[in-house]
Design an enzyme around this catalytic site. Structure first.
Site, PDB file in Angstrom:
ATOM      1  N   SER A 142       8.626  -4.134  29.588  1.00 37.82           N
ATOM      2  CA  SER A 142       9.589  -5.208  29.865  1.00 37.82           C
ATOM      3  C   SER A 142      10.887  -4.521  30.249  1.00 37.82           C
ATOM      4  O   SER A 142      11.084  -3.341  29.927  1.00 37.82           O
ATOM      5  CB  SER A 142       9.799  -6.034  28.591  1.00 37.82           C
ATOM      6  OG  SER A 142      10.945  -6.842  28.700  1.00 37.82           O
ATOM      7  N   TYR A 155      10.414  -6.975  19.239  1.00 36.18           N
ATOM      8  CA  TYR A 155       9.924  -7.007  20.627  1.00 36.18           C
ATOM      9  C   TYR A 155      10.509  -5.827  21.411  1.00 36.18           C
ATOM     10  O   TYR A 155       9.776  -5.107  22.096  1.00 36.18           O
ATOM     11  CB  TYR A 155      10.319  -8.335  21.279  1.00 36.18           C
ATOM     12  CG  TYR A 155       9.793  -8.496  22.684  1.00 36.18           C
ATOM     13  CD1 TYR A 155       8.443  -8.739  22.911  1.00 36.18           C
ATOM     14  CD2 TYR A 155      10.634  -8.409  23.794  1.00 36.18           C
ATOM     15  CE1 TYR A 155       7.945  -8.895  24.198  1.00 36.18           C
ATOM     16  CE2 TYR A 155      10.142  -8.559  25.081  1.00 36.18           C
ATOM     17  CZ  TYR A 155       8.801  -8.799  25.278  1.00 36.18           C
ATOM     18  OH  TYR A 155       8.309  -8.938  26.560  1.00 36.18           O
TER      19      TYR A 155
HETATM   20  N1  NAP Z   1       7.301 -13.700  30.988  1.00 39.01           N
HETATM   21  C1  NAP Z   1       8.317 -12.885  30.821  1.00 39.01           C
HETATM   22  O1  NAP Z   1       9.484 -13.300  30.995  1.00 39.01           O
HETATM   23  C2  NAP Z   1       8.070 -11.444  30.443  1.00 39.01           C
HETATM   24  C3  NAP Z   1       9.132 -10.547  30.564  1.00 39.01           C
HETATM   25  C4  NAP Z   1       8.928  -9.219  30.230  1.00 39.01           C
HETATM   26  C5  NAP Z   1       7.686  -8.791  29.799  1.00 39.01           C
HETATM   27  N2  NAP Z   1       6.671  -9.690  29.670  1.00 39.01           N
HETATM   28  C6  NAP Z   1       5.396  -9.201  29.167  1.00 39.01           C
HETATM   29  O2  NAP Z   1       4.348  -9.665  29.980  1.00 39.01           O
HETATM   30  C7  NAP Z   1       3.138  -9.716  29.220  1.00 39.01           C
HETATM   31  C8  NAP Z   1       2.433 -11.029  29.489  1.00 39.01           C
HETATM   32  O3  NAP Z   1       3.239 -12.077  28.953  1.00 39.01           O
HETATM   33  P1  NAP Z   1       3.407 -13.495  29.657  1.00 39.01           P
HETATM   34  O4  NAP Z   1       4.838 -13.653  29.939  1.00 39.01           O
HETATM   35  O5  NAP Z   1       2.426 -13.684  30.721  1.00 39.01           O
HETATM   36  O6  NAP Z   1       3.123 -14.418  28.384  1.00 39.01           O
HETATM   37  P2  NAP Z   1       1.999 -15.516  28.069  1.00 39.01           P
HETATM   38  O7  NAP Z   1       1.935 -16.530  29.144  1.00 39.01           O
HETATM   39  O8  NAP Z   1       2.294 -15.972  26.690  1.00 39.01           O
HETATM   40  O9  NAP Z   1       0.654 -14.665  28.090  1.00 39.01           O
HETATM   41  C9  NAP Z   1       0.347 -13.762  27.057  1.00 39.01           C
HETATM   42  C10 NAP Z   1      -1.113 -13.379  27.185  1.00 39.01           C
HETATM   43  O10 NAP Z   1      -1.413 -12.406  26.169  1.00 39.01           O
HETATM   44  C11 NAP Z   1      -2.613 -12.817  25.522  1.00 39.01           C
HETATM   45  N3  NAP Z   1      -2.640 -12.311  24.150  1.00 39.01           N
HETATM   46  C12 NAP Z   1      -1.688 -12.415  23.203  1.00 39.01           C
HETATM   47  N4  NAP Z   1      -2.107 -11.848  22.066  1.00 39.01           N
HETATM   48  C13 NAP Z   1      -3.374 -11.378  22.304  1.00 39.01           C
HETATM   49  C14 NAP Z   1      -4.335 -10.705  21.528  1.00 39.01           C
HETATM   50  N5  NAP Z   1      -4.118 -10.396  20.246  1.00 39.01           N
HETATM   51  N6  NAP Z   1      -5.521 -10.370  22.107  1.00 39.01           N
HETATM   52  C15 NAP Z   1      -5.769 -10.683  23.401  1.00 39.01           C
HETATM   53  N7  NAP Z   1      -4.889 -11.320  24.178  1.00 39.01           N
HETATM   54  C16 NAP Z   1      -3.700 -11.670  23.640  1.00 39.01           C
HETATM   55  C17 NAP Z   1      -2.591 -14.346  25.579  1.00 39.01           C
HETATM   56  O11 NAP Z   1      -3.918 -14.857  25.535  1.00 39.01           O
HETATM   57  P3  NAP Z   1      -4.626 -15.558  24.277  1.00 39.01           P
HETATM   58  O12 NAP Z   1      -3.585 -16.276  23.490  1.00 39.01           O
HETATM   59  O13 NAP Z   1      -5.629 -16.458  24.948  1.00 39.01           O
HETATM   60  O14 NAP Z   1      -5.281 -14.436  23.541  1.00 39.01           O
HETATM   61  C18 NAP Z   1      -2.039 -14.553  26.980  1.00 39.01           C
HETATM   62  O15 NAP Z   1      -3.084 -14.480  27.933  1.00 39.01           O
HETATM   63  C19 NAP Z   1       3.538  -9.489  27.766  1.00 39.01           C
HETATM   64  O16 NAP Z   1       3.247  -8.159  27.391  1.00 39.01           O
HETATM   65  C20 NAP Z   1       5.032  -9.716  27.782  1.00 39.01           C
HETATM   66  O17 NAP Z   1       5.699  -9.011  26.758  1.00 39.01           O
HETATM   67  C21 NAP Z   1       6.834 -11.005  29.979  1.00 39.01           C
END
Ligand code: NAP
Length: 282
Positions: A142, A155
């Site tokens: 991130s 985080y």
């Molecule tokens: N969106 C942002 O603004 C942002 C910014 C910086 C970094 N990120 C990073 O991007 C990545 C994806 O996040 P996102 O924004 O797309 O969030 P999201 O929509 O909440 O997606 C998170 C994904 O992670 C999966 N997950 C969570 N815990 C898990 C586990 N124990 N085992 C397997 N799968 C798991 C969830 O699936 P299930 O619940 O179905 O398991 C879901 O598919 C993360 O690492 C986040 O820190 C996001």
């Protein structure tokens, strides 16, 4: 136009939602067969249907990244179906937020189990196949893995850890033909800010990021796919994140001063001092 990932196969964690789902769809449009890994099968099935309706090939594999055995099994099923793995995106994650004093060691442990050990489990499970294919490893950190913010120390710490892991592996794997790309998004539209500190999605939560700074997930996914294709280590996603990461790299003291001044050391609404109701007596 030739598809950039024709005849390639990808294994993506966190593919049931947000960035992982959008990257899966984007990679499939570029010709890759995609294995969709996460815990919620019904959401994985929705993504599979979207990929298939665009003539792609998708394989949902239920797994929990905190459990190495379930990742090993998901990777085994992927290799059985696709014959190998060329791209891995270690993306699954969530955010434990709040002032440090409100949290405890268990909150940090839960955050690291998914965001750090989940990434490590993914890499150990898939690495032999990447070494064989001389493939691409994308690790999702991130911009908070480069610039710390208050009210999210678990985080932030997890994402700094993942950045360090990625950079270390970059050096180890480059001589073996495997590229490591460290993806550092800013605000991207997804479910992440609706997931609580226990990792549970709460539909009624409001989006907490500033509206004007949130980038559509499809745009972020296109940029991530480009970065994987180019095999460049640093992939900072969104203009806002690029600005902050650049400022922090060149002017770290100034960046800290700006963040402290603009947040007052706390962006958790629960800890903001409540406004006093106007006194009725002089
Ligand atoms: N969106 C942002 O603004 C942002 C910014 C910086 C970094 N990120 C990073 O991007 C990545 C994806 O996040 P996102 O924004 O797309 O969030 P999201 O929509 O909440 O997606 C998170 C994904 O992670 C999966 N997950 C969570 N815990 C898990 C586990 N124990 N085992 C397997 N799968 C798991 C969830 O699936 P299930 O619940 O179905 O398991 C879901 O598919 C993360 O690492 C986040 O820190 C996001």
């Amino acid at each position: 136009m030739a598809k950039r990932f024709a005849n390639k196969s990808a294994f993506i964690t966190g593919a049931s939602s947000g960035i992982g789902a959008a990257v899966a769809e984007a990679l499939a449009r570029e010709g890759a067969r995609v294995a969709l890994a996460a815990r919620r099968i019904e959401k994985l099935d929705d993504v599979r249907k979207r990929v298939e309706s665009a003539s792609g090939v998708a394989l949902p594999v239920v797994c929990d990244v905190r459990d190495k055995a379930s990742l090993d099994e998901a990777v085994r099923k992927t290799v059985e179906a696709f014959g190998g793995i060329d791209i891995v995106l270690a993306n699954a994650g969530f955010g434990v937020v709040g002032q440090f004093a409100r949290l405890d060691t268990d909150a940090f442990r839960a955050q690291f189990e998914t965001n750090v050990f989940g990434v490590i489990n993914t890499i150990y499970a898939a690495l032999p196949h990447l070494l064989e294919s001389k493939g691409r490893l994308g690790i999702v950190s991130s911009v908070q893995g480069r610039v710390a913010m208050p009210s999210s120390s678990p985080y932030t710490a997890s994402k700094f850890a993942v950045y360090g892991l990625a950079e270390s592996l970059y050096h180890e794997l480059a001589p073996k033909g495997v590229s490591v790309v460290c993806i550092q998004p800013g605000f991207v539209a997804s479910e992440i800010r609706k997931v609580d500190n226990n990792g549970v999605f709460e539909a009624r939560r409001r989006e907490s990021a500033p509206n004007g700074l949130i980038v559509p997930v499809e745009k972020a996914a296109r940029d991530i796919v480009d970065a994987l294709y180019r095999r460049h280590f640093d992939a900072v996603i969104t203009g806002h994140a690029k600005l902050i990461a650049g400022l922090s790299r060149h002017f770290p003291r100034l960046t800290r001063a700006i963040i402290l001044k603009s947040t007052g050391g706390n962006v958790d609404p629960r800890d903001k001092p409540k406004r006093r109701s106007p006194s009725k007596t002089p």
